[in-house]
Design an enzyme around this catalytic site. Structure first.
Site, PDB file in Angstrom:
ATOM      1  N   CYS A   4     -29.565 -15.429  24.345  1.00 26.35           N
ATOM      2  CA  CYS A   4     -29.766 -14.042  23.941  1.00 26.35           C
ATOM      3  C   CYS A   4     -30.963 -13.890  23.002  1.00 26.35           C
ATOM      4  O   CYS A   4     -31.125 -14.647  22.044  1.00 26.35           O
ATOM      5  CB  CYS A   4     -28.506 -13.521  23.253  1.00 26.35           C
ATOM      6  SG  CYS A   4     -28.645 -11.795  22.715  1.00 26.35           S
ATOM      7  N   CYS A  40       0.840  -1.195   0.000  1.00 24.38           N
ATOM      8  CA  CYS A  40       0.000   0.000   0.000  1.00 24.38           C
ATOM      9  C   CYS A  40       0.876   1.245   0.000  1.00 24.38           C
ATOM     10  O   CYS A  40       2.015   1.224   0.489  1.00 24.38           O
ATOM     11  CB  CYS A  40      -0.909   0.003   1.232  1.00 24.38           C
ATOM     12  SG  CYS A  40      -2.163   1.311   1.223  1.00 24.38           S
ATOM     13  N   CYS A  70     -24.788 -16.542  24.083  1.00 18.61           N
ATOM     14  CA  CYS A  70     -25.492 -16.371  22.807  1.00 18.61           C
ATOM     15  C   CYS A  70     -26.755 -17.227  22.769  1.00 18.61           C
ATOM     16  O   CYS A  70     -27.786 -16.806  22.233  1.00 18.61           O
ATOM     17  CB  CYS A  70     -24.583 -16.746  21.639  1.00 18.61           C
ATOM     18  SG  CYS A  70     -23.150 -15.662  21.423  1.00 18.61           S
ATOM     19  N   CYS A  95     -19.997 -18.961   8.024  1.00 16.76           N
ATOM     20  CA  CYS A  95     -18.956 -18.273   7.271  1.00 16.76           C
ATOM     21  C   CYS A  95     -18.545 -19.160   6.089  1.00 16.76           C
ATOM     22  O   CYS A  95     -18.995 -20.288   5.955  1.00 16.76           O
ATOM     23  CB  CYS A  95     -17.751 -18.010   8.160  1.00 16.76           C
ATOM     24  SG  CYS A  95     -18.063 -16.824   9.492  1.00 16.76           S
ATOM     25  N   ASP A 101     -10.643 -12.464   5.042  1.00 18.67           N
ATOM     26  CA  ASP A 101      -9.483 -11.577   4.961  1.00 18.67           C
ATOM     27  C   ASP A 101      -8.896 -11.266   6.329  1.00 18.67           C
ATOM     28  O   ASP A 101      -7.748 -10.822   6.432  1.00 18.67           O
ATOM     29  CB  ASP A 101      -9.813 -10.291   4.204  1.00 18.67           C
ATOM     30  CG  ASP A 101     -10.980  -9.525   4.790  1.00 18.67           C
ATOM     31  OD1 ASP A 101     -11.858 -10.142   5.405  1.00 18.67           O
ATOM     32  OD2 ASP A 101     -11.034  -8.301   4.620  1.00 18.67           O
ATOM     33  N   CYS A 105     -21.543 -10.624   5.921  1.00 18.51           N
ATOM     34  CA  CYS A 105     -21.341 -11.998   6.382  1.00 18.51           C
ATOM     35  C   CYS A 105     -21.555 -12.142   7.881  1.00 18.51           C
ATOM     36  O   CYS A 105     -21.876 -13.236   8.366  1.00 18.51           O
ATOM     37  CB  CYS A 105     -19.953 -12.493   5.985  1.00 18.51           C
ATOM     38  SG  CYS A 105     -18.587 -11.458   6.525  1.00 18.51           S
TER      39      CYS A 105
END
Length: 375
Positions: free
Chosen positions: A315, A15, A312, A257, A273, A251
């Site tokens: 939740c 970069c 989770c 995923c 990434d 996503c």
């Protein structure tokens, strides 16, 4: 029908800027400089196998970096030529590019416009905020060059949006930031939290869950406008998609995923990434079938998404966040099975905004007279 989505890094982490929160530079251990641009052989192979895998269906090529424009205009002209060569009649092929916009000139603008390339511009806000993290190698802020590039896109009518990264130092002055964007007719916005783990602790620039929760609430109140927003915020759009029973574009809101693949400059493939790491290498595009790459991405990496921590499972908002992002789960303490680092922020936001978002959902459903599926 397969719908391949690829995030391609034609110059890897290389970069022309040195942004303070950049996580791509960590991959230099795997791909040390000087790193060349993706070779013609790898590029041709990549496009050929992707188009074949799509079997006439749509393909999405997202070009990122580092700074992908360092690959040069001739590189992307070759991209389009090979897409035309290997594509089928009527096949939809989309190209997007995420750039810091400092290299945009008339030739680039003409290319983007001619081939309908969607451009994402990284801009953190007004000069005082943008230049805090987004500097060049000499330590000079990049704001002026970014604005010049952005104006060229606007003047040419090139379609683009703005990606703003929110770190601990740039989360302030939200009214000023929104006013800045809207005064320049920048109405398609993404706000990404800058979060990373360095030396077994949170990086200094990382926004805290509490800070991010407050930011989301304040941003929502600016955006809501009695249920008729005058600008787009991708995160809020994604929540509405989930409430409407649609597949969310981000996503984070998916059940698993592995929906896209990351391709490094030498053809190495990864499932995300954020996880360009030897542990998660899936293969190389030169010698690994696309079917196997996607299978490994979903089964070896993507399966962690469904592993819900106890918090989770209890939740009320699990149906929205789908157990959170694997990166934000890992970044908390190095475990993919932990709770999302930003969980507190999301819960704070949903408590604040969900009743109004549900009102928007109900109105949209009524206005369109569509029988929407349940989420």
């Amino acid at each position: 029908m397969n719908r391949p989505e690829l995030l391609i890094k034609p110059v890897s982490h290389r970069c022309n800027l040195r942004c303070g929160y950049c996580f791509y530079r960590k991959t230099e251990q795997l791909y040390p400089l000087p790193l060349k641009v993706m070779s013609p052989a790898i590029l041709e192979r990549l496009i050929a196998v992707t188009m074949e895998y799509a079997d006439g269906g749509p393909c999405l090529f997202s070009w990122q970096g580092g700074e992908p424009m360092l690959a040069g205009l001739e590189f992307f002209q070759q991209v389009v030529a090979w897409q035309q060569k290997f594509g089928r009649s009527g096949q939809v092929v989309s190209n997007t590019i995420q750039t810091n916009a400092t290299l945009i000139n008339r030739e680039w603008v003409e290319f983007f416009r001619k081939y309908n390339v969607f451009v994402g511009v990284s801009l953190d806000g007004p000069l005082s905020l943008h230049n805090l993290y987004r500097k060049d190698a000499a330590g000079k802020g990049s704001y002026d060059l970014v604005i010049q590039g952005l104006r060229k896109l606007q003047e040419a009518g090139v379609e683009f949006n703005v990606l703003s990264t929110m770190g601990r130092a740039t989360r302030h002055n939200l009214p000023e930031t929104i006013k800045f964007f809207l005064s320049r007719n920048l109405k398609y916005l993404q706000f990404i939290p800058a979060v990373d783990r360095q030396n077994d602790k949170m990086a200094d620039f990382s926004i805290t869950p509490k800070q991010y929760g407050i930011f989301l609430k304040e941003l929502f109140d600016f955006w809501y406008n009695d249920g008729a927003p005058e600008f787009s915020v991708r995160f809020f759009d994604n929540v509405l998609e989930r409430l409407l029973g649609l597949k969310a574009a981000a996503c984070t809101f998916l059940k698993e995923c592995g929906c896209y693949l990351v391709v490094e400059a030498n053809g190495d493939v990864y499932p995300c990434d954020f996880f360009v790491d030897a542990r998660w290498k899936l293969g190389n595009i030169a010698d690994t079938p696309m079917e196997l790459l996607y299978q490994k991405a979903r089964e070896e990496f993507g399966r962690y998404k469904a592993l819900a921590p106890p918090a989770c499972q209890r939740c009320a908002y699990q149906f929205l966040c789908q157990n959170g992002c694997l990166w934000f789960r890992w970044v908390k303490n190095g475990s993919l099975t932990d709770r999302d680092y930003l969980c507190e922020a999301y819960r704070c936001f949903f408590d604040h905004a969900l009743p109004r978002l549900e009102k928007m959902r109900d109105r949209i459903m009524a206005e369109n007279a569509v029988r929407w599926p349940k989420v």
